[in-house]
Enzyme design. Sequence first.
Site, short mmCIF file in Angstrom:
data_model
loop_
_atom_site.label_atom_id
_atom_site.label_comp_id
_atom_site.label_asym_id
_atom_site.label_seq_id
_atom_site.Cartn_x
_atom_site.Cartn_y
_atom_site.Cartn_z
N ASP A 1 0.87 -1.17 0.00
CA ASP A 1 0.00 0.00 0.00
C ASP A 1 0.92 1.23 0.00
O ASP A 1 2.06 1.15 0.46
CB ASP A 1 -0.88 -0.06 1.26
CG ASP A 1 -1.54 1.25 1.53
OD1 ASP A 1 -2.23 1.75 0.64
OD2 ASP A 1 -1.36 1.79 2.65
N ASP B 1 0.05 5.01 0.84
CA ASP B 1 -0.09 6.04 1.87
C ASP B 1 -0.27 5.41 3.26
O ASP B 1 -1.20 4.62 3.47
CB ASP B 1 -1.28 6.94 1.55
CG ASP B 1 -1.10 7.63 0.19
OD1 ASP B 1 0.07 7.94 -0.16
OD2 ASP B 1 -2.10 7.82 -0.52
#
Length: 502
Positions: free
Chosen positions: A332, A334
Amino acid sequence: MTGYAVVMPTLGRPCLTRALASLAATSGPPPARIVLVDDRRDGGAPLPVPAALDGRVTVVVAGGLGPAGARNLGWRCTATPWVVFLDDDVLVGAAWRDELAADLAGAPADVAGVQGRVAVPLPGDRRPTDWERNTAGLARARWITADMAYRRAALVEAGGFDERFPRAFREDADLALRVLADGWRLTRGRRRTEHPVRPAGPWVSVRVQAGNADDVLMRRLHGRDWYERAGEVRGRRGRHLAIVGAGAAALALGAAGRRRAAAVAAGLAVAGVAEFAVARVRPGPRTPREIATMLVTSVAIPPAATWHRLRGLVRHRAAAPWPPPPRAVLFDRDGTLVRDVPYNCDPAKVEPMPGAREALDAARALGLRTGVVSNQSGIARGLLTRAQAEAVNRRVEELLGPFDVWEMCPHGPGDGCACRKPAPGMVLTAASRLGAAPHECAVLGDIAADVAAAHAAGARAVLIPTPETLPGERSGTRRATDLRHAIRLLLNSTSTPIWPIE
Ligand SMILES: [Mg+2]
């Protein structure tokens, strides 16, 4: 009703027709899908599917993978929260589907598996034979996949069945011990299933000695006390070895001309075989056929058991934990790779998370492929443009090095796309672009949507919580303190528990 699929590996034996008919006849919510895994090596006639199950059955060809590989192929075709493994020679009870629904609905979130109650019908008019007693042991066995429901997420995290177990023996106990080590619980449900004794020839008791090689693998993977933890009884391994040793000594001493010592050793071997044969004849029907079978096979079993044990010691001498490390790691963006700046459109604001660069360098040095799977709903919301998001991505690469694949979802939560996490779309696409199967990938993220996307795709997940991660999201998956820790977990196959162990 909790959704479930049935996975049934089969060699196309006649019992399959009866097993499917019993499944069709039972009351209660039907399975979303029945995956029949055809494990015949050289194909054959199409598998018989009762009309009542038409439209629900999917046949997948495994072509001789063995029970562990066939079951893995089967459950990876499913998408339901629960997967029920059934053998192709069982007969489910008349209310099985209703009882299963109650079993699954009553399972707390930390229960990974619910076992069915398996009964082995034995003849009422005579004592059971050695083979019938052996099969009857299934009714007492823990966690056998004759009728066992597992949460799909637990199967994904465990990497499914260990495919180094080549026969239907121990692979179910192995999976259960790994799931328990992850902190999950396994319970026994109320649904009832019958497992008839299948016909077998006189040499079956010798053939099943091949399982001794699997016991060696069990000990290598789970330690010396695995028997107790799996609720298994230790067999006659030591006595078999003593009989073989005495027999070998008799031959060697005889060849050396030491006839008296050879006779003593031979006497010990014969006494050992006699004790073994008597122990097997006594509880049985004592017909001439059964007695003859027990006598002959009691001579053959000790050397067969010893040979298969030695074979296992050689084959599994360096066996590593299951599952193997992933081939690809998908991050992922952020809150995982870089600090979460909501709807960031400014490359100058990109700041790597602590240890991110070292973790990525280590992963790349070990030959792992890397990718990013990132929700960017700011594009759909009109808060940033795709070009701005891509400029931020380029800055991430400047700071953290190149990634093999980027997948970005520009949609909003209400768009109904297949890519926005927790949907599995980006994980599946990234895996495919990397040339890896989803189960060969792991997803690292900071919230439950990352974990859910991984599990929906069939990939393992590690959650790296941040202060923003909700407390409720912290159970049900492996957790790491930072990216370096997460990579170590994946490479060592050692687990932090998915559920806190009491
Ligand atoms: Mg995140």
